[in-house]
Structures are given as C-alpha cells and as structure tokens.
Design an enzyme around this catalytic site. Structure first.
Site, PDB file in Angstrom:
ATOM      1  N   ASP A  27       6.125   5.830  -0.817  1.00  0.00           N
ATOM      2  CA  ASP A  27       6.693   4.982  -1.873  1.00  0.00           C
ATOM      3  C   ASP A  27       7.778   5.724  -2.645  1.00  0.00           C
ATOM      4  O   ASP A  27       7.735   6.942  -2.789  1.00  0.00           O
ATOM      5  CB  ASP A  27       5.562   4.546  -2.824  1.00  0.00           C
ATOM      6  CG  ASP A  27       5.980   3.362  -3.681  1.00  0.00           C
ATOM      7  OD1 ASP A  27       6.980   2.701  -3.352  1.00  0.00           O
ATOM      8  OD2 ASP A  27       5.300   3.115  -4.695  1.00  0.00           O
ATOM      9  N   HIS A  45      16.017   3.662   1.704  1.00  0.00           N
ATOM     10  CA  HIS A  45      15.185   3.480   2.901  1.00  0.00           C
ATOM     11  C   HIS A  45      15.690   4.353   4.049  1.00  0.00           C
ATOM     12  O   HIS A  45      14.907   4.896   4.815  1.00  0.00           O
ATOM     13  CB  HIS A  45      15.174   2.004   3.311  1.00  0.00           C
ATOM     14  CG  HIS A  45      14.537   1.112   2.283  1.00  0.00           C
ATOM     15  ND1 HIS A  45      13.332   1.424   1.695  1.00  0.00           N
ATOM     16  CD2 HIS A  45      14.933  -0.059   1.729  1.00  0.00           C
ATOM     17  CE1 HIS A  45      13.020   0.473   0.814  1.00  0.00           C
ATOM     18  NE2 HIS A  45      13.971  -0.442   0.814  1.00  0.00           N
ATOM     19  N   LEU A  75       0.128  14.423  18.778  1.00  0.00           N
ATOM     20  CA  LEU A  75      -0.102  13.794  17.473  1.00  0.00           C
ATOM     21  C   LEU A  75      -0.005  12.287  17.690  1.00  0.00           C
ATOM     22  O   LEU A  75       0.860  11.823  18.435  1.00  0.00           O
ATOM     23  CB  LEU A  75       0.997  14.233  16.490  1.00  0.00           C
ATOM     24  CG  LEU A  75       1.047  13.493  15.139  1.00  0.00           C
ATOM     25  CD1 LEU A  75      -0.119  13.928  14.246  1.00  0.00           C
ATOM     26  CD2 LEU A  75       2.369  13.762  14.402  1.00  0.00           C
TER      27      LEU A  75
HETATM   28  C1  IPE Z   1       3.353   0.152  -0.979  1.00  0.00           C
HETATM   29  O1  IPE Z   1       4.476   0.278  -1.781  1.00  0.00           O
HETATM   30  C2  IPE Z   1       3.771  -0.279   0.400  1.00  0.00           C
HETATM   31  C3  IPE Z   1       4.491   0.726   1.172  1.00  0.00           C
HETATM   32  C4  IPE Z   1       4.732   1.951   0.831  1.00  0.00           C
HETATM   33  C5  IPE Z   1       4.957   0.279   2.451  1.00  0.00           C
HETATM   34  P1  IPE Z   1       4.967  -0.910  -2.729  1.00  0.00           P
HETATM   35  O2  IPE Z   1       6.168  -0.409  -3.415  1.00  0.00           O
HETATM   36  O3  IPE Z   1       5.102  -2.159  -1.934  1.00  0.00           O
HETATM   37  O4  IPE Z   1       3.718  -1.062  -3.695  1.00  0.00           O
HETATM   38  P2  IPE Z   1       3.647  -1.508  -5.221  1.00  0.00           P
HETATM   39  O5  IPE Z   1       4.419  -2.803  -5.343  1.00  0.00           O
HETATM   40  O6  IPE Z   1       4.258  -0.417  -6.033  1.00  0.00           O
HETATM   41  O7  IPE Z   1       2.185  -1.648  -5.492  1.00  0.00           O
HETATM   42  C1  IPE Z   2       8.752   2.320  -0.311  1.00  0.00           C
HETATM   43  O1  IPE Z   2       9.756   2.405  -1.259  1.00  0.00           O
HETATM   44  C2  IPE Z   2       9.218   1.628   0.949  1.00  0.00           C
HETATM   45  C3  IPE Z   2       8.723   0.248   1.091  1.00  0.00           C
HETATM   46  C4  IPE Z   2       7.796  -0.301   0.381  1.00  0.00           C
HETATM   47  C5  IPE Z   2       9.330  -0.545   2.125  1.00  0.00           C
HETATM   48  P1  IPE Z   2      10.065   1.216  -2.283  1.00  0.00           P
HETATM   49  O2  IPE Z   2      11.115   0.350  -1.669  1.00  0.00           O
HETATM   50  O3  IPE Z   2       8.824   0.519  -2.668  1.00  0.00           O
HETATM   51  O4  IPE Z   2      10.659   2.044  -3.490  1.00  0.00           O
HETATM   52  P2  IPE Z   2      10.389   1.810  -5.034  1.00  0.00           P
HETATM   53  O5  IPE Z   2       8.914   1.766  -5.226  1.00  0.00           O
HETATM   54  O6  IPE Z   2      11.052   0.522  -5.403  1.00  0.00           O
HETATM   55  O7  IPE Z   2      11.008   3.003  -5.696  1.00  0.00           O
HETATM   56 MG    MG Z   3       7.484   0.854  -4.149  1.00  0.00          MG
END
Ligand code: IPE
Ligand code: IPE
Ligand code: MG
Length: 252
Positions: A27, A44, A138
């Site tokens: 995240d 990303h 792995l």
């Molecule tokens: C969790 O992250 C999902 C992934 C890392 C793929 P999110 O950004 O979607 O989760 P919330 O919204 O902070 O709970």
């Molecule tokens: C995690 O990063 C990747 C996905 C959930 C696809 P985020 O896109 O949730 O990044 P933040 O949480 O907005 O910083």
């Molecule tokens: Mg996120």
C-alpha cells in the site's frame, strides 16, 4: 564452515528459521506519487519496481512463498483511468518479467476472481503462469481482484455444491474442507504479514488464512520498500514468540 561469508548483510537471517510464507499488503503508491508531485499511475509503476525488489529479497532470505496483494475486489470502484493503467501495468509486468522469473525458477500464480478482467490481461496472466509453472525456488501468489470475503463466499458456494451433490455430509464439514476450497488450497497459512504505508488494517485480505499470522506494520510507502525492509520484518518475526493460543513452551 570457516570459509562461509560471515559478513553478508543478512547472514544473521539464517541463524533462526525464516518465515516460510510471507504475505504483503502493498500500500501507498498513490501517496508516494503525490509526494513526488506525479500522477497516481507513476506511483503504481514505481510499485512494480518494488515488487521486483521484494521478490529478489524473498529468494535471498529463503522464503518459500510470497503472497502479494496487488488489487482488491474493492479497488474495482476506483476511477476508470486508474483501473485501466493498473491493468496495463499488470499486462506489462507479466510479459516483461516472465522469462527472467522462469530463468530464476520463480513461479508466479494469480489468485482472485479474474472474470471482470479484459481478455488481453487474462491472456498475459495465463502466459506468465504457464511460463513459470515448473519453477520451484519461490512461489509468488499475486492476489488480484481478490478480497477475503469474496474468497469466502466462493468457498461457501463450493462446499454447498458438494453437500447438494451428496458428496459431503453437512455435519462432517471440517476446517480442512474449508481450506480445500480456498484460493490458497494446498498452501500453509502466512507466517508473517507485512503492510506498508502506515495503515493499521487488513483491508479484507486473507481473512481465513491470517488467523495466527504475525503482523508487521511499517510506515514505508510501497514504492520505497526494499529488500532491507523485508529483512528487517523477518528479523522482527524471528524475535516473536508464536503461541497459537497455548502457553509459552518454557512453562508448559
Ligand atoms: C489494500 O489497499 C489493497 C491493496 C494493497 C491491493 P487499499 O488502499 O485498497 O486499502 P484501504 O482502502 O486503505 O483500506
Ligand atoms: C496500493 O497503493 C496499490 C493498490 C491498492 C492498487 P494505493 O493506490 O492504495 O496508494 P494509496 O493508499 O492511495 O497511497
Ligand atoms: Mg491504499
């Protein structure tokens, strides 16, 4: 052995058993991009580099299974532009990485509900899974279009179908029967879960499998996550005492 490289940065990692199965909620890509004044998709893209890094780190550490949460069922509700760029990145990743992963004997599987995905993305997933099928150094589970509750609903349906067909007695259903219909069937539960970006929540990830997993939360945003961060999480895991509801072994 006297001639072994005792100065290796992670040499102490192997003095104590490393977690067999490490799961990661990757995240913080969006916040990383915002900090750099870049569009979210650049976060990303940088996150994809961190995936490469953590896979190498997992091999170095001797982890057997690495499960990476890359896209949740709920993430389908993000703006279309972001979803399209994530899907394009996934396709790119699968096609760019598959040969190197195969050469390094790293197997990639994608777990989740692939039905909402566009055909070219599913094809790319099939190609990376096929190319790495026989690899055994792995196992990387990429969790895409995945959520713990959605997986449980799929599992309940699968069990109900077996009961309906008369293959399974209702009263005979055990934990092992549930395990057998989960996306992760055949795998041990994660020993260690890492969540990056400073959020203290599970966000619908592996709700069944995390029952006794050790949790490690770090403020590092996913694109900044390096193998050293992974090693630090492993070292912290090695200092923990896992009790599984029992009394500490020394006093039993
Ligand atoms: C969790 O992250 C999902 C992934 C890392 C793929 P999110 O950004 O979607 O989760 P919330 O919204 O902070 O709970
Ligand atoms: C995690 O990063 C990747 C996905 C959930 C696809 P985020 O896109 O949730 O990044 P933040 O949480 O907005 O910083
Ligand atoms: Mg996120």
């Amino acid at each position: 052995m006297s001639d072994s490289p005792v100065t290796s940065p992670d040499s102490d990692l192997h003095d104590v058993p490393v977690p067999r199965h490490v799961a990661v909620i990757m995240d913080g890509n969006g916040r990383w991009a915002r900090e750099q004044a870049l569009p979210r998709q650049e976060g990303h893209r940088a996150g994809m580099e961190a995936v490469r890094e953590v896979i190498h780190g997992a091999v170095e550490a001797g982890v057997e299974i690495l499960t990476l949460f890359a896209f949740s069922t709920e993430n389908w509700f993000r703006p279309e532009e972001e979803i399209l760029s994530l899907m394009a990145l996934l396709r790119l990743y699968a096609d760019q990485e598959k040969d190197e992963l195969r050469d390094r004997s790293i197997r990639v599987r994608v777990l989740g509900d692939l039905t909402p995905m566009a055909e070219p993305v599913r094809d790319a997933i099939r190609r990376i899974e096929d190319a790495t099928r026989d690899c055994d150094r792995l196992l990387v589970n990429l969790m895409i279009s995945y959520s713990g509750r959605a997986e449980l609903v799929r599992a309940v349906r699968a069990l109900a179908e077996r009961v309906q067909r008369g293959e399974l007695e209702l009263d005979a259903i055990e934990e092992s029967d549930v395990d057998a219909v989960m996306d992760t069937r055949g795998l041990p539960d994660p020993d260690l879960l890492i969540r990056t970006s400073g959020e203290f929540r599970i966000s619908n990830f592996m709700l069944w499998q995390l029952a006794y997993t050790e949790l490690h939360f770090t403020p590092v945003l996913w694109p900044d996550f390096t193998r050293e961060h992974l090693f630090e999480a492993v070292r912290e895991f090695q200092r923990r005492e896992r009790r599984f509801g029992r009394v500490p072994s020394a006093t039993s």
